[in-house]
Motif scaffolding. Structure first.
Motif, PDB file in Angstrom:
ATOM      1  N   GLU A 164      65.150 -56.955 -17.677  1.00 32.34           N
ATOM      2  CA  GLU A 164      63.931 -57.708 -17.971  1.00 32.34           C
ATOM      3  C   GLU A 164      64.240 -59.205 -18.029  1.00 32.34           C
ATOM      4  O   GLU A 164      65.205 -59.629 -18.657  1.00 32.34           O
ATOM      5  N   ARG A 165      63.400 -60.000 -17.362  1.00 33.95           N
ATOM      6  CA  ARG A 165      63.562 -61.457 -17.359  1.00 33.95           C
ATOM      7  C   ARG A 165      62.217 -62.134 -17.633  1.00 33.95           C
ATOM      8  O   ARG A 165      61.164 -61.618 -17.253  1.00 33.95           O
ATOM      9  N   ILE A 166      62.295 -63.299 -18.257  1.00 33.05           N
ATOM     10  CA  ILE A 166      61.107 -64.112 -18.500  1.00 33.05           C
ATOM     11  C   ILE A 166      60.973 -65.103 -17.352  1.00 33.05           C
ATOM     12  O   ILE A 166      61.911 -65.852 -17.057  1.00 33.05           O
ATOM     13  N   ALA A 194      68.833 -73.898 -19.373  1.00 32.33           N
ATOM     14  CA  ALA A 194      68.966 -72.742 -18.478  1.00 32.33           C
ATOM     15  C   ALA A 194      70.298 -72.829 -17.740  1.00 32.33           C
ATOM     16  O   ALA A 194      70.578 -73.824 -17.065  1.00 32.33           O
ATOM     17  N   ILE A 195      71.113 -71.787 -17.876  1.00 33.84           N
ATOM     18  CA  ILE A 195      72.448 -71.759 -17.274  1.00 33.84           C
ATOM     19  C   ILE A 195      72.500 -70.656 -16.220  1.00 33.84           C
ATOM     20  O   ILE A 195      71.993 -69.553 -16.424  1.00 33.84           O
ATOM     21  N   ALA A 196      73.104 -70.962 -15.092  1.00 37.48           N
ATOM     22  CA  ALA A 196      73.223 -69.995 -13.994  1.00 37.48           C
ATOM     23  C   ALA A 196      73.771 -68.664 -14.510  1.00 37.48           C
ATOM     24  O   ALA A 196      74.790 -68.625 -15.198  1.00 37.48           O
ATOM     25  N   ARG A 246      66.082 -69.107  -9.115  1.00 35.44           N
ATOM     26  CA  ARG A 246      67.430 -68.698  -9.511  1.00 35.44           C
ATOM     27  C   ARG A 246      67.385 -67.938 -10.839  1.00 35.44           C
ATOM     28  O   ARG A 246      66.531 -68.202 -11.704  1.00 35.44           O
ATOM     29  N   LEU A 247      68.328 -67.006 -10.983  1.00 32.76           N
ATOM     30  CA  LEU A 247      68.465 -66.241 -12.217  1.00 32.76           C
ATOM     31  C   LEU A 247      69.272 -67.047 -13.223  1.00 32.76           C
ATOM     32  O   LEU A 247      70.296 -67.649 -12.868  1.00 32.76           O
ATOM     33  N   VAL A 248      68.827 -67.042 -14.483  1.00 27.40           N
ATOM     34  CA  VAL A 248      69.474 -67.870 -15.503  1.00 27.40           C
ATOM     35  C   VAL A 248      69.579 -67.113 -16.814  1.00 27.40           C
ATOM     36  O   VAL A 248      68.884 -66.114 -17.048  1.00 27.40           O
ATOM     37  N   LEU A 249      70.467 -67.613 -17.671  1.00 24.20           N
ATOM     38  CA  LEU A 249      70.546 -67.211 -19.069  1.00 24.20           C
ATOM     39  C   LEU A 249      70.130 -68.435 -19.870  1.00 24.20           C
ATOM     40  O   LEU A 249      70.710 -69.516 -19.695  1.00 24.20           O
ATOM     41  N   VAL A 250      69.117 -68.289 -20.722  1.00 23.86           N
ATOM     42  CA  VAL A 250      68.491 -69.439 -21.375  1.00 23.86           C
ATOM     43  C   VAL A 250      68.892 -69.510 -22.840  1.00 23.86           C
ATOM     44  O   VAL A 250      68.831 -68.502 -23.569  1.00 23.86           O
ATOM     45  N   ALA A 251      69.303 -70.711 -23.266  1.00 22.77           N
ATOM     46  CA  ALA A 251      69.471 -71.029 -24.684  1.00 22.77           C
ATOM     47  C   ALA A 251      68.261 -71.859 -25.092  1.00 22.77           C
ATOM     48  O   ALA A 251      68.067 -72.964 -24.588  1.00 22.77           O
ATOM     49  N   ARG A 288      67.334 -63.673 -20.913  1.00 23.92           N
ATOM     50  CA  ARG A 288      67.436 -63.812 -19.460  1.00 23.92           C
ATOM     51  C   ARG A 288      66.129 -64.373 -18.915  1.00 23.92           C
ATOM     52  O   ARG A 288      65.044 -64.099 -19.444  1.00 23.92           O
ATOM     53  N   GLY A 289      66.236 -65.137 -17.838  1.00 26.45           N
ATOM     54  CA  GLY A 289      65.037 -65.698 -17.239  1.00 26.45           C
ATOM     55  C   GLY A 289      65.246 -66.018 -15.777  1.00 26.45           C
ATOM     56  O   GLY A 289      66.317 -65.764 -15.198  1.00 26.45           O
TER      57      GLY A 289
END
Length: 743
Positions: free
Chosen positions: A287-289, A326-328, A378-383, A400-401
């Motif tokens: 699941e991604r936002i 947002a980090i790759a 692009r797919l990212v991991l968000v802080a 995840r986003g």
């Protein structure tokens, strides 16, 4: 069979005693006093003639240098002995083996330590506790420098304390680096001439190539046969070569050979990378936002090609800032145990030379599928962090986003928008980001974080070659650079707190930094004219970094950095944290650069597995400490390689100054000599102790002071930060040396 004590042995041991206990030298009277407590040498104090004979032999063998002064003989260890006899801290082993076992009948005991063989043919075994043990030529067996060895040590309470190697516990890394000589007539083999500071103490020989002449090549040589007795050499094979390493166009290749850097991909990693690049790899369904409607932007250097991070800032209903970093999502494509994972782990980090990048990940990922390029989803991991108006991080969350970067900005472009010179729909957000940056920075400083202004290295093109120069960082750093730095620091701290809070019962990967030795910092403060009494090392360093900017103050700031210990990766029990001294926090990790750092991938995996509800599997617990050490070692190797390249460019730049008298500032002092930054480019060269001994009596050195007594009895003291005039005598670009002479 134990050997009778000989004058040759005592001369060697006397020199070793001086190296270990008085490397700056001492008088004959001081020597007599110093050896009075030594079991093996104390007998010489009872017979003055024996001591003089032993000292004379040590001088004849080149172990020591004896200078006549008004106060009598002054003895110093020969410079090559001083430089080669001890083991650098970075090379010392970490885990001590069982304690010494003493045999009362034979007056011997066994101990373990790291072996270092000197060019003179004998060895020292360095122990974690206790003095070094001398290993005579006959006791070396087939050991080589770098071996962790077990030795029998014989001590009869008289003159003789010596060791004999009985076991190689852990062999040294079987690699040597050097220049291959012309083939020897007797054997037809090339002899490896040690490169830079590498000394193995034994000859290393390499067979000839059938295809081309290897003479003069820089070679990385792997041992295929150890010496089979005292006086025997090592046989090896060249596993990597750089022909004509002295040529400027071969500079990066030479550094790669020297440090063992691999520039090619494994076949399996290349296949997986092509699958990702062609869109054939889908990865796990999670699941991604969807954040593609938000105006995320990247801000990087003009030459950047891989974009790890994108940022977006807004205000929430309470008036606080809502920062999204947002980090790759590299861990989506690099699965544990895959060929890409093994490839990334082995490299550990990307390495950057001015004319070449050695990426940790293949370009299909680093510049393609993972890079947050403008206009591409692009797919990212968000802080996501809520930041108060006082700079405190009120809350944080991770998820995840997916995003689409709206703009790829350079630092210069973002700076013009912040200052109002360029205006568009992103300008207001950038100015708000700058306001957030200011309070984040103020908050960190209030909590004790240290800020260093380190000179920027500028490599300019001049007649098709690179020219080295430094520039003051205070004039080079832009608001846009500091903005990204503060946001990345906030994201890294939040990531560390997140994984530490969620993984209470298992270790997590943190970035740690120990406090420096306070006495060393106080010694530096004395010569910076800072009162250090009663102050902590943090308070002293803060005063040094607050000094008005000048050439001399920059020297003290750089010296303060060198006085501090290296930051490293550590496996730390979840929930406890561990000190990061310079950032003044117990919770810090690396989260924001997974394209170029393997530790960030490990942290991403920990976060995503927490999000998936499987925290027990988030980290390979028994291997995390090993991963941390491996990543620290790879980072150190990359740093050394990048510095070596810059030093080579600085040497090339200094060639044009040979024979010129130039002003300089003393940037460092050691027993090897006086280090001086010269000219506007701030190139660092050295005034060798050997040249000083020819002009001055009794040159002595402390950490921040070099004292000399002139031939006309005129004293001269040179302090750290002093301005002096020097002449550039010689330069060797390949060996990265710039030799200076005091005017």
């Amino acid at each position: 069979m134990r050997k009778k004590t000989s004058l040759n042995y005592l001369a060697e041991r006397l020199a070793a005693h001086i190296v270990i206990n008085a490397p700056s030298g001492l008088t004959l009277e001081g020597l007599s006093c110093s050896i009075s407590c030594s079991h093996e040498l104390s007998g010489l104090t009872k017979d003055h003639t024996a001591l003089l004979n032993c000292l004379k032999l040590a001088e004849q063998k080149g172990f020591v240098e004896v200078t006549k002064t008004e106060g009598g003989d002054f003895i110093v260890p020969a410079l090559d002995l001083l430089e080669d006899a001890r083991i650098d801290d970075e090379d010392s082993y970490e885990d001590p083996l069982p304690s010494d076992d003493f045999d009362e009948v034979s007056c011997s005991y066994t101990t373990t330590g790291l072996l270092h063989i000197t060019p003179n043919g004998y060895g020292f075994v360095s122990r974690r506790v206790g003095s070094d043990i001398l290993i005579p030529h006959s006791g070396l067996a087939d050991a080589i420098t770098g071996d962790l060895v077990r030795i029998n040590v014989f001590d009869d309470g008289d003159f003789e304390v010596t060791g004999e190697i009985v076991e190689i516990v852990t062999p040294a890394e079987p690699i040597f680096v050097g220049i291959l000589s012309s083939p020897e007539k007797s054997s037809g083999m090339h002899k490896l001439l040690p490169f830079m500071s590498q000394i193995c103490g034994r000859g290393v020989f390499v067979g000839q190539s059938r295809n081309h002449d290897l003479s003069g090549s820089l070679a990385r040589v792997e041992i295929i046969k150890r010496p089979d007795g005292p006086g025997k050499g090592i046989v090896g094979k060249a596993v990597d070569l750089c022909t004509s390493p002295e040529l400027p166009e071969h500079a990066s290749k030479a550094v790669c050979v020297e440090f063992g850097l691999q520039t090619t991909q494994t076949e399996s990693a290349a296949i997986e990378a092509k699958q990702v690049g062609a869109g054939l790899y889908i990865g796990p369904s999670v699941e991604r936002i969807n954040l593609s409607g938000l105006p995320f932007i990247t801000i990087d250097g003009e030459a950047s090609r891989d974009f790890d991070d994108a940022v977006y800032l807004s205000k929430d209903s309470n008036g606080d800032w809502q920062l999204k970093v947002a980090i790759a999502d590299v861990s989506h494509f690099v699965m544990p145990g895959s060929a890409l994972d093994k490839h990334a782990y082995e490299r550990g980090t990307s390495i950057y030379f001015p004319d070449q990048c050695i990426p940790m990940l293949p370009e299909e990922l680093s510049n393609g599928a993972c890079s947050l390029v403008e206009g591409e989803e692009r797919l990212v991991l968000v802080a996501e962090m809520i930041i108060g108006l006082d700079g405190s991080i009120i809350s944080y969350d991770f998820y995840r986003g997916s995003i689409i970067s709206q703009r790829r900005l350079t630092y210069q472009q973002a700076e013009r928008m912040i200052t109002g010179h360029n205006q568009d729909h992103l300008s207001d957000m950038l100015r708000e980001m700058n306001s957030c940056r200011i309070v984040l920075n103020q908050k960190r400083l209030e909590e004790g974080a240290l800020v260093f202004f380190v000179d920027e290295i500028d490599l300019a093109e001049d007649d098709d070659s690179l020219v080295y120069r430094k520039s003051a960082s205070s004039t080079a750093r832009l608001r846009s650079q500091m903005l990204i730095e503060e946001f990345m620091l906030a994201a890294n701290q939040s990531a560390a707190r997140f994984i530490s809070k969620k993984l209470i019962k298992q270790p997590v990967l943190l970035r740690t930094h120990e406090e420096p030795d306070v006495e060393t910092i106080r010694g530096l403060a004395k010569y910076a004219n800072i009162e250090a009494s009663g102050k902590s090392s943090r308070q002293i360093i803060q005063e040094i970094t607050s000094m008005p900017r000048s050439y001399a103050s920059d020297i003290f700031m750089n010296k303060a950095i060198r006085c501090m210990k290296k930051a490293r990766y550590s496996a730390v029990d979840g929930g406890t944290g561990e000190q990061h001294f310079s950032l003044a926090t117990k919770f810090y990790t690396h989260f924001t650069s997974p394209i170029r750092r393997y530790p960030d991938i490990l942290v991403h995996r920990a976060i995503t597995q927490i999000l998936d509800g499987t925290p027990d599997a988030s980290q390979p617990e028994k291997h995390l400490a090993e991963f941390a050490q491996h990543c620290s070692n790879k980072e150190l190797c990359a740093t050394k390689a990048e510095r070596a390249y810059l030093k080579r460019i600085s040497a090339r730049t200094a060639v044009g100054l040979i024979g010129n008298q130039v002003p300089g500032v003393v940037s460092g002092l050691s027993k090897r000599g006086i280090y001086v930054e010269i000219g506007e480019s701030k190139i660092e060269g050295v005034v060798s102790s050997k040249t000083l001994r020819g002009r001055f009596d009794k040159p002595t050195c402390t950490y921040h002071l070099f004292k000399m007594k002139g031939v006309a009895n005129t004293p001269r003291t040179i302090r750290l930060g002093a301005v002096i005039d020097v002449v550039v005598e010689s330069v060797n670009e390949l060996y990265r040396t710039i030799n200076l002479k005091i005017v």
